[in-house]
Scaffold this motif. Structure first.
Motif, PDB file in Angstrom:
ATOM      1  N   UNK A   8       0.817  -1.199   0.000  1.00 44.82           N
ATOM      2  CA  UNK A   8       0.000   0.000   0.000  1.00 44.82           C
ATOM      3  C   UNK A   8       0.860   1.262   0.000  1.00 44.82           C
ATOM      4  N   UNK A   9       0.296   2.333  -0.549  1.00 46.63           N
ATOM      5  CA  UNK A   9       0.863   3.678  -0.534  1.00 46.63           C
ATOM      6  C   UNK A   9       2.288   3.697  -1.106  1.00 46.63           C
ATOM      7  N   UNK A  10       3.221   4.345  -0.417  1.00 46.53           N
ATOM      8  CA  UNK A  10       4.564   4.454  -0.990  1.00 46.53           C
ATOM      9  C   UNK A  10       5.305   3.127  -1.010  1.00 46.53           C
ATOM     10  N   UNK A  11       4.906   2.157  -0.205  1.00 46.06           N
ATOM     11  CA  UNK A  11       5.526   0.827  -0.303  1.00 46.06           C
ATOM     12  C   UNK A  11       5.200   0.242  -1.682  1.00 46.06           C
TER      13      UNK A  11
ATOM     14  N   UNK B  64       9.818   1.403   9.968  1.00 46.08           N
ATOM     15  CA  UNK B  64       8.738   2.316   9.596  1.00 46.08           C
ATOM     16  C   UNK B  64       7.572   1.569   8.964  1.00 46.08           C
ATOM     17  N   UNK B  65       7.858   0.550   8.187  1.00 41.63           N
ATOM     18  CA  UNK B  65       6.818  -0.191   7.468  1.00 41.63           C
ATOM     19  C   UNK B  65       6.012  -1.037   8.449  1.00 41.63           C
ATOM     20  N   UNK B  66       4.694  -0.955   8.340  1.00 47.50           N
ATOM     21  CA  UNK B  66       3.792  -1.732   9.180  1.00 47.50           C
ATOM     22  C   UNK B  66       3.327  -2.972   8.417  1.00 47.50           C
ATOM     23  N   UNK B  67       2.917  -3.986   9.166  1.00 48.84           N
ATOM     24  CA  UNK B  67       2.518  -5.255   8.563  1.00 48.84           C
ATOM     25  C   UNK B  67       1.198  -5.733   9.148  1.00 48.84           C
ATOM     26  N   UNK B  68       0.399  -6.361   8.302  1.00 42.48           N
ATOM     27  CA  UNK B  68      -0.822  -7.028   8.761  1.00 42.48           C
ATOM     28  C   UNK B  68      -0.834  -8.432   8.157  1.00 42.48           C
ATOM     29  N   UNK B  69      -1.129  -9.404   8.985  1.00 42.81           N
ATOM     30  CA  UNK B  69      -1.257 -10.793   8.523  1.00 42.81           C
ATOM     31  C   UNK B  69      -2.734 -11.136   8.564  1.00 42.81           C
TER      32      UNK B  69
ATOM     33  N   UNK C 274       0.088  -7.892   4.308  1.00 41.61           N
ATOM     34  CA  UNK C 274       0.063  -6.548   3.752  1.00 41.61           C
ATOM     35  C   UNK C 274       1.142  -5.695   4.398  1.00 41.61           C
ATOM     36  N   UNK C 275       1.741  -4.852   3.576  1.00 40.16           N
ATOM     37  CA  UNK C 275       2.767  -3.923   4.049  1.00 40.16           C
ATOM     38  C   UNK C 275       2.302  -2.508   3.736  1.00 40.16           C
ATOM     39  N   UNK C 276       2.431  -1.604   4.718  1.00 43.22           N
ATOM     40  CA  UNK C 276       1.966  -0.243   4.521  1.00 43.22           C
ATOM     41  C   UNK C 276       2.736   0.700   5.426  1.00 43.22           C
ATOM     42  N   UNK C 277       2.783   1.986   5.056  1.00 43.78           N
ATOM     43  CA  UNK C 277       3.452   2.954   5.919  1.00 43.78           C
ATOM     44  C   UNK C 277       2.586   3.276   7.133  1.00 43.78           C
ATOM     45  N   UNK C 278       3.172   3.897   8.146  1.00 42.35           N
ATOM     46  CA  UNK C 278       2.371   4.274   9.318  1.00 42.35           C
ATOM     47  C   UNK C 278       1.285   5.260   8.899  1.00 42.35           C
ATOM     48  N   UNK C 279       0.161   5.172   9.576  1.00 48.26           N
ATOM     49  CA  UNK C 279      -0.962   6.058   9.260  1.00 48.26           C
ATOM     50  C   UNK C 279      -1.298   6.907  10.479  1.00 48.26           C
ATOM     51  N   UNK C 280      -1.777   8.084  10.199  1.00 46.96           N
ATOM     52  CA  UNK C 280      -2.222   8.935  11.287  1.00 46.96           C
ATOM     53  C   UNK C 280      -3.695   9.245  11.075  1.00 46.96           C
TER      54      UNK C 280
END
Length: 83
Positions: free
Chosen positions: A6-9, A52-57, A75-81
């Protein structure tokens, strides 16, 4: 297993998703990221700052040491605010 970016990843890897079969030595999220980084410059760039990269299984947030055995989707994604 299916990997989703996702996103910049996604921008750095150059694709939104892919199906991979990591070697048996890849057992945790950290191992998976390390293996992905060996697959090419685009992966090395995407995961250059692993912390920095977050992960969801399977749509559940996962820590770096989490085992990936049996995962259908990672899934790999940057941190979200939030706002």
């Amino acid at each position: 297993m299916k990997l989703v970016y996702f996103a910049w990843v996604r921008e750095r890897v150059g694709k939104p998703e892919e199906v991979v079969t990591p070697p048996e030595t890849v057992v945790t999220v950290t191992d998976l990221i390390g293996w992905l980084k060996t697959r090419g410059e685009e992966y090395d760039y995407a995961f250059e700052n692993e912390g920095v990269v977050r992960t969801a299984i399977d749509r559940v947030h996962a820590k770096p040491g989490t085992a990936i055995a049996g995962a259908r989707e990672i899934a790999f994604f940057p941190p979200m605010t939030g706002g």
